[in-house]
Design a protein around this motif. Structure first.
Motif, short mmCIF file in Angstrom:
data_model
loop_
_atom_site.label_atom_id
_atom_site.label_comp_id
_atom_site.label_asym_id
_atom_site.label_seq_id
_atom_site.Cartn_x
_atom_site.Cartn_y
_atom_site.Cartn_z
N MET A 10 0.60 -1.19 -0.12
CA MET A 10 0.00 0.06 0.04
C MET A 10 0.96 1.22 0.05
SD MET A 10 -2.97 0.91 2.71
CE MET A 10 -2.19 1.59 3.97
N LYS A 11 0.64 2.24 -0.99
CA LYS A 11 1.61 3.29 -1.00
C LYS A 11 0.88 4.34 0.06
CE LYS A 11 4.17 4.05 -4.85
NZ LYS A 11 5.57 4.25 -4.66
N PRO A 12 1.96 4.93 0.54
CA PRO A 12 1.36 6.15 1.75
C PRO A 12 0.91 7.62 0.91
CG PRO A 12 3.69 6.21 1.23
CD PRO A 12 3.36 4.93 0.65
N GLU A 13 0.13 8.22 1.29
CA GLU A 13 -0.37 9.30 1.15
C GLU A 13 0.58 10.26 1.84
OE1 GLU A 13 -4.63 10.09 1.52
OE2 GLU A 13 -5.05 8.08 0.95
N LEU A 14 1.98 10.61 1.01
CA LEU A 14 2.79 11.18 1.74
C LEU A 14 2.73 12.66 1.91
CD1 LEU A 14 5.58 10.47 3.08
CD2 LEU A 14 6.57 10.75 0.87
N GLU A 15 2.77 13.15 2.93
CA GLU A 15 2.86 14.68 3.16
C GLU A 15 4.28 15.07 3.83
OE1 GLU A 15 0.74 17.48 3.00
OE2 GLU A 15 -0.77 16.61 1.72
N ILE A 16 5.05 15.93 3.17
CA ILE A 16 6.39 16.19 3.87
C ILE A 16 6.40 17.70 4.43
CG2 ILE A 16 8.94 16.50 3.08
CD1 ILE A 16 8.32 14.28 1.06
N SER A 17 6.79 17.68 5.67
CA SER A 17 6.78 19.14 6.02
C SER A 17 8.00 19.22 7.11
CB SER A 17 5.56 19.43 6.78
OG SER A 17 5.36 18.52 7.98
N PRO A 18 8.26 20.37 7.44
CA PRO A 18 9.68 20.66 8.23
C PRO A 18 9.06 20.27 9.69
CG PRO A 18 9.56 22.42 6.93
CD PRO A 18 8.47 21.79 6.62
N LEU A 19 9.60 19.37 10.61
CA LEU A 19 9.25 19.50 12.03
C LEU A 19 9.60 20.44 13.00
CD1 LEU A 19 10.08 15.35 12.24
CD2 LEU A 19 7.81 16.61 11.31
N THR A 20 8.64 20.42 13.99
CA THR A 20 9.18 21.24 15.03
C THR A 20 8.82 20.58 16.36
OG1 THR A 20 6.55 22.09 15.09
CG2 THR A 20 8.14 23.39 13.99
N ALA A 21 9.26 20.70 17.33
CA ALA A 21 9.36 20.24 18.72
C ALA A 21 7.91 20.15 19.37
CB ALA A 21 10.16 20.85 19.49
N THR A 22 6.87 19.67 18.81
CA THR A 22 5.76 19.30 19.41
C THR A 22 5.79 18.03 20.24
OG1 THR A 22 4.53 18.02 17.74
CG2 THR A 22 4.49 20.31 17.69
N PRO A 23 4.89 17.71 21.26
CA PRO A 23 5.11 16.51 21.99
C PRO A 23 4.83 15.28 21.15
CG PRO A 23 3.98 18.16 23.41
CD PRO A 23 4.11 18.69 22.02
N ASP A 24 3.87 15.39 20.23
CA ASP A 24 3.58 14.42 19.34
C ASP A 24 4.84 13.94 18.40
OD1 ASP A 24 1.68 12.22 18.12
OD2 ASP A 24 1.87 13.49 16.66
N THR A 25 5.45 15.07 17.90
CA THR A 25 6.41 14.68 16.85
C THR A 25 7.64 14.30 17.64
OG1 THR A 25 5.89 16.42 15.38
CG2 THR A 25 8.16 16.13 15.37
N ARG A 26 7.93 14.69 18.72
CA ARG A 26 8.90 14.27 19.49
C ARG A 26 8.85 12.78 19.73
NH1 ARG A 26 9.80 13.51 25.07
NH2 ARG A 26 11.90 13.81 26.02
N THR A 27 7.68 12.33 20.15
CA THR A 27 7.10 10.97 20.43
C THR A 27 7.52 10.15 19.39
OG1 THR A 27 5.88 11.58 22.44
CG2 THR A 27 5.69 9.40 21.36
N GLN A 28 6.99 10.65 18.30
CA GLN A 28 7.01 9.71 16.94
C GLN A 28 8.55 9.57 16.59
OE1 GLN A 28 3.87 9.50 13.93
NE2 GLN A 28 2.75 10.78 15.11
N LEU A 29 9.33 10.62 16.39
CA LEU A 29 10.54 10.47 16.13
C LEU A 29 11.26 9.62 17.07
CD1 LEU A 29 11.39 14.43 15.33
CD2 LEU A 29 11.69 12.37 13.76
N ALA A 30 11.08 9.68 18.33
CA ALA A 30 11.80 8.80 19.35
C ALA A 30 11.45 7.42 19.00
CB ALA A 30 11.49 9.22 20.79
N ALA A 31 10.27 7.13 18.75
CA ALA A 31 9.93 5.90 18.39
C ALA A 31 10.35 5.22 16.96
CB ALA A 31 8.43 5.71 18.25
N MET A 32 10.49 6.17 16.25
CA MET A 32 11.19 5.66 14.81
C MET A 32 12.65 5.45 14.98
SD MET A 32 11.06 7.88 11.07
CE MET A 32 9.65 8.51 11.36
N LEU A 33 13.25 6.19 15.72
CA LEU A 33 14.63 6.14 15.91
C LEU A 33 15.03 4.65 16.75
CD1 LEU A 33 17.62 6.79 15.86
CD2 LEU A 33 17.20 8.44 17.64
N VAL A 34 14.13 4.35 17.66
CA VAL A 34 14.22 3.09 18.34
C VAL A 34 13.82 1.91 17.53
CG1 VAL A 34 13.14 1.71 20.18
CG2 VAL A 34 13.75 3.96 20.60
N GLU A 35 12.88 2.26 16.65
CA GLU A 35 12.59 1.10 15.73
C GLU A 35 13.76 0.86 14.54
OE1 GLU A 35 8.70 -0.28 13.31
OE2 GLU A 35 9.07 1.85 13.26
#
Length: 175
Positions: free
Chosen positions: A1-26
């Motif tokens: 399944m192809k993603p519906e990709l949206e690309i944007s610069p990231l900022t330090a929101t709690p959700d972004t931080r949590t998702q970045l950390a989870a991606m790095l661990v994975e």
């Protein structure tokens, strides 16, 4: 399944931080050579992203995120903070795609956006490195990056053992 990709610069929101950390661990758990050893704790991953997002807020880098709806599925960093004698270049770093989304064009799209932002920031040369074992050499070569050489035994793999690193560059704004 192809993603519906949206690309944007990231900022330090709690959700972004949590998702970045989870991606790095994975990524590290799956053997991704991105500067960390397995096992990587979520706290250590979050601390890394806190520093990186702080650098982005200061204009030293741009951290791009690839989103499929509310899920962050990929990221790449464009490092702009270079020495005074290198204002013309930037570095590509921390390219990661969540394992279930690999092979769907996420990394290639993130790379193209990072290149466009490099040009917007007056950069004419991009440099990067990738692990010799299981790295993203094919992605970078397919995107027009030139192989400059390989350093043997450069770093430890996340699960142990040495790997080399392959160095690449790409001139921007030239055919």
């Amino acid at each position: 399944m192809k993603p519906e990709l949206e690309i944007s610069p990231l900022t330090a929101t709690p959700d972004t931080r949590t998702q970045l950390a989870a991606m790095l661990v994975e990524t590290v758990a799956h053997g991704g050579s991105v500067g960390f050893m397995y096992p990587l704790t979520p706290e250590a991953a979050a601390a890394f992203w806190d520093g990186a997002l702080g650098a982005a807020e200061r204009g030293e880098r741009i951290i791009l995120g690839g989103w499929n709806g509310e899920q962050l599925i990929g990221t790449v960093t464009l490092i702009l903070n270079t020495p005074p004698n290198q204002p013309h270049r930037a570095e590509i770093a921390k390219m990661m795609t969540r394992p279930q989304w690999r092979g769907q064009g996420v990394a290639a799209a993130l790379l193209r956006e990072a290149e466009a932002l490099a040009v917007q920031n007056g950069r004419t040369l991009l440099v990067l490195d990738t692990a010799s074992d299981e790295g993203a050499a094919g992605l970078y070569e397919g995107a027009g990056y030139i192989f400059a050489g390989e350093l043997p035994d450069y770093a430890l793999k996340p699960h142990g053992g040495l790997t080399g690193t392959r160095l690449y560059y790409r001139r921007l704004g030239q055919k």
